[in-house]
Design a protein around this motif. Structure first.
Motif, short mmCIF file in Angstrom:
data_model
loop_
_atom_site.label_atom_id
_atom_site.label_comp_id
_atom_site.label_asym_id
_atom_site.label_seq_id
_atom_site.Cartn_x
_atom_site.Cartn_y
_atom_site.Cartn_z
N THR B 9 -1.86 1.97 -6.46
CA THR B 9 -1.18 2.94 -7.30
C THR B 9 -0.03 3.59 -6.54
O THR B 9 1.06 3.77 -7.09
CB THR B 9 -2.15 4.03 -7.77
N HIS B 10 -0.32 3.95 -5.32
CA HIS B 10 0.68 4.56 -4.45
C HIS B 10 0.63 3.90 -3.09
O HIS B 10 -0.42 3.41 -2.67
CB HIS B 10 0.42 6.07 -4.27
N LEU B 11 1.77 3.94 -2.41
CA LEU B 11 1.86 3.29 -1.11
C LEU B 11 2.96 3.97 -0.30
O LEU B 11 4.05 4.25 -0.83
CB LEU B 11 2.24 1.83 -1.34
N ILE B 12 2.67 4.23 0.96
CA ILE B 12 3.68 4.78 1.85
C ILE B 12 3.87 3.81 3.00
O ILE B 12 2.89 3.44 3.67
CB ILE B 12 3.28 6.17 2.38
N LYS B 13 5.10 3.41 3.24
CA LYS B 13 5.41 2.46 4.31
C LYS B 13 6.56 3.01 5.13
O LYS B 13 7.30 3.90 4.71
CB LYS B 13 5.81 1.10 3.71
N THR B 14 6.72 2.42 6.30
CA THR B 14 7.81 2.78 7.21
C THR B 14 8.91 1.73 7.14
O THR B 14 8.63 0.55 6.87
CB THR B 14 7.27 2.88 8.65
#
Lengths: 106, 114
Positions: B9-14
């Motif tokens: 649903t949500h994702l945080i990446k660099t």
């Protein structure tokens, strides 16, 4: 590919009929006209599709004049929950414009 | 019947990382399309797959790739992430390949690149 032009935003009051017009001057002979509704952080939802004259379903009506250079989505008796962005697509259903942001007021 | 599902649903990446987004179409639908939607704009077409073959591609760099599996589910891969890739990624399925056939959208995956 046909380009569409819609008003950026519209305000209405609950219980009123809302008409959103889309211009598509260079629509091709085989192009259908399709409208989608999108709420914030959700995927678009198909509302209605037509080729000519008038199409009606349980949610909306779509009016298309004989020259097909424009179309009007009609939402009867809107409620607060109809506040959303409405997209008019002509031809392939993968070309979305910026849509019309409808705000329904109490 | 289940609608189109997407994960996560949500994702945080660099920046510079790679991401894989997944989509399961409505049962019986053989066409899957991917879109990117930046805040305040309409969805932008990335890919369409039909019967496991790419049938359409939007104006996106080669860092974006996708595939469709025998069960018609699909993955969208993005390499070398940029800050500008932050967006809502939408998957849509339809019964046919025809471009004028209505699409059913999933809830999307919100990708944030920091």
């Amino acid at each position: 590919l046909a380009k569409t032009t819609q008003p950026i935003s519209m305000d209405s009051y609950e219980g009123q009929e809302v008409n959103i017009t889309c211009s598509h001057n260079n629509i091709a002979t085989n192009d259908y006209i399709t409208w989608y509704q999108q709420f914030p952080s959700q995927g678009p939802r198909f509302i209605i599709q037509g080729y000519k004259t008038k199409v009606t379903n349980e949610v909306a009506s779509l009016f298309i004049p004989a020259d097909r250079k424009s179309s009007t989505l009609s939402l009867p008796r809107v409620s607060l929950s109809d506040t959303a962005v409405y997209y008019c697509l002509v031809g392939p259903q993968y070309i979305f414009g910026t849509g019309t942001r409808l705000k329904v007021l109490a | 019947d289940a609608g189109v599902t997407q994960s996560p649903t949500h994702l945080i990446k660099t920046r510079g990382q790679h991401v894989t987004l997944r989509c399961s179409p409505i049962s019986g639908h053989k066409s899957v399309s991917w879109y990117q939607q930046v805040l305040g704009q309409g969805p932008q077409f990335i890919f369409q797959y039909y019967e496991k073959e790419e049938r359409g591609r939007g104006n996106f760099p080669d860092r974006f790739s996708a595939r469709q599996f025998p069960n018609y589910s699909s993955e969208l891969n993005v390499n070398a992430l940029l800050l500008g890739d932050s967006a809502l990624y939408l998957c849509a399925s339809s019964l046919l390949r025809l471009a004028d056939y209505e699409q059913y959208f999933g809830p999307g995956t919100r990708l944030t690149v920091t």
